[in-house]
Design an enzyme around this catalytic site. Structure first.
Site, PDB file in Angstrom:
ATOM      1  NE  ARG A   1      70.445  26.025  -2.377  1.00  0.00           N
ATOM      2  CZ  ARG A   1      70.295  27.154  -3.035  1.00  0.00           C
ATOM      3  NH1 ARG A   1      70.376  28.333  -2.404  1.00  0.00           N
ATOM      4  NH2 ARG A   1      70.089  27.177  -4.325  1.00  0.00           N
TER       5      ARG A   1
ATOM      6  CG  ASP B   1      74.102  23.595  -9.850  1.00  0.00           C
ATOM      7  OD1 ASP B   1      72.983  24.035 -10.162  1.00  0.00           O
ATOM      8  OD2 ASP B   1      74.531  23.558  -8.682  1.00  0.00           O
TER       9      ASP B   1
ATOM     10  CG  ASN C   1      70.044  25.797 -12.722  1.00  0.00           C
ATOM     11  OD1 ASN C   1      70.849  26.002 -11.805  1.00  0.00           O
ATOM     12  ND2 ASN C   1      68.878  26.401 -12.753  1.00  0.00           N
ATOM     13  CE  LYS C   2      68.136  22.109  -7.301  1.00  0.00           C
ATOM     14  NZ  LYS C   2      68.743  20.865  -6.770  1.00  0.00           N
TER      15      LYS C   2
HETATM   16  O1  MRU Z   1      70.692  21.664  -5.047  1.00  0.00           O
HETATM   17  P1  MRU Z   1      71.052  23.117  -4.952  1.00  0.00           P
HETATM   18  O2  MRU Z   1      70.084  23.913  -4.143  1.00  0.00           O
HETATM   19  O3  MRU Z   1      72.484  23.317  -4.528  1.00  0.00           O
HETATM   20  O4  MRU Z   1      70.929  23.617  -6.464  1.00  0.00           O
HETATM   21  C1  MRU Z   1      71.185  24.951  -6.733  1.00  0.00           C
HETATM   22  C2  MRU Z   1      70.879  25.325  -8.129  1.00  0.00           C
HETATM   23  O5  MRU Z   1      70.521  24.514  -8.957  1.00  0.00           O
HETATM   24  C3  MRU Z   1      71.124  26.750  -8.497  1.00  0.00           C
HETATM   25  O6  MRU Z   1      70.227  27.174  -9.466  1.00  0.00           O
HETATM   26  C4  MRU Z   1      72.555  26.859  -9.042  1.00  0.00           C
HETATM   27  O7  MRU Z   1      73.461  26.359  -8.123  1.00  0.00           O
HETATM   28  C5  MRU Z   1      72.907  28.246  -9.386  1.00  0.00           C
HETATM   29  S1  MRU Z   1      73.171  29.179  -7.958  1.00  0.00           S
HETATM   30  C6  MRU Z   1      73.752  30.691  -8.319  1.00  0.00           C
END
Ligand code: MRU
Length: 347
Positions: A45, A236, A246-247
């Protein structure tokens, strides 16, 4: 360096992020369908590594295709790309990875089938190397923005585990520490999937970077107490106007940072910038399983039948973002101009 993803003759090998931090185990996906499953189930991920994973999945599927001629191979390519594209919707890097493999296919399509397959494998492996180089460049550009000493808050995991190595937000922190800065990282635990407490804390501890895990609802108090001097997160997808997906929880952190006059930096490779999406309202937000919220470590923590929401990402409007750190340089508001200026002429 942690090998988040690796091409091997047996298939695409991942560190299994669902088992960290207590077990360091690896999974080898032997088909593109297994790669798609690894993405869906979060064995792998994080936006940048999803771009390279998608490319490796395509390379694996094409390499193992039984097609004897170009038309049949192209049909297989399209089917493989569709399966991988359907795994997760928000990280634009995944679609960038697929697009790049399709362009490579078109570029080499006059060659014999065996050479097309080889070219696609080489392209995916090159993307892995480029990702690490981009993170290191981001680190150099971003390190100067951080204080010589102080506390840095990060959310989710934007580290080596979210990339092919080194990390975006954590790459900036690593580069700052390497340059002699004395930093203490505060890692939001990042409910519901706990990427902060499980993954960010694990990889920073491995590097010996002082780290404190806080639950997400502690960030405001830490800021008020003067413990946080800067926030650095990944992304993202970044829309053309600088809105950042982002998350889930990032938006709240950005508002808190603004209220406390703390700089809020976003570190991401240019492949995360989506100039075709004008603003954050056009970014698709993945809804994940309710079970991620209702259960913790396999144990039910909410009453049967209660309503559950689980959007995996939120959008931070560009006015909360102090600067965006990319491998091509650092950009600031107005992002609709500064981001476009980083794009190659054809983009
Ligand atoms: O759901 P995930 O774990 O794939 O989400 C990841 C994130 O939100 C990260 O902060 C984002 O991908 C940046 S990673 C360099």
């Amino acid at each position: 360096m942690i090998k988040t993803v690796e091409w091997t003759d047996a298939g695409v090998r991942f560190i299994d992020q669902t088992r960290l931090p207590t077990e360091e185990t690896y999974v080898t996906c032997k088909s593109y369908e297994e790669v798609a499953d690894a993405i869906r189930t979060m064995i792998v991920r994080g936006a940048p590594v999803l771009g390279v994973t998608a490319a490796m999945g395509v390379a694996l599927g094409v390499r193992d295709s039984q097609a004897q001629d170009l038309a049949a191979l192209k049909q297989d390519l399209d089917r493989i790309c569709a399966v991988i594209a359907a795994t997760r919707p928000t990280a634009v890097n995944l679609f960038w990875g697929i697009r790049r493999m399709k362009s490579k296919f078109d570029e080499v399509s006059a060659k014999p089938v065996a050479q097309i397959k080889e070219a696609l494998v080489n392209e995916a492996c090159q993307m892995l190397d480029e990702d690490i180089a981009a993170n290191q460049a981001m680190g150099q550009h971003g390190a100067v923005l951080l204080p010589s000493n102080g506390g840095i808050l990060t959310h989710c995991n934007a580290g080596a585990l979210a990339t092919c190595g080194y990390g975006t937000a954590l790459g900036v922190i690593r580069a700052a520490v390497d340059s002699g800065k004395t930093l203490h990282v505060f890692a939001d635990e990042t409910r519901p999937f706990l990427q902060g407490s499980r993954l960010t804390a694990w990889e920073l501890m491995k590097d010996g970077i002082p780290t404190t895990v806080i639950s997400d609802n502690m960030a405001a108090a830490m800021m008020r107490q003067g413990k946080i001097d800067a926030v650095v997160v990944g992304a993202d997808r970044i829309a053309a106007n600088g809105d950042v997906a982002n998350k889930i929880g990032t938006y709240g952190v950005a508002i808190l940072a603004k209220e406390h006059r703390i700089p809020f930096y976003v570190a991401a490779p240019f492949s995360t910038v989506d100039l075709n999406t004008p603003n954050g309202s056009g970014i698709p937000i993945e809804q994940r399983s309710a079970r991620e919220v209702t259960h913790m470590a396999g144990k039910q923590i909410t009453p049967d039948g209660v309503g559950i929401e689980n959007p995996a990402f939120d959008v931070t409007p560009h006015q909360y973002v102090t600067a965006i750190i990319t491998e091509r340089g650092v950009v600031r508001s107005p992002y609709s101009e500064s981001l476009r200026a980083l794009a190659p002429a054809a983009n």
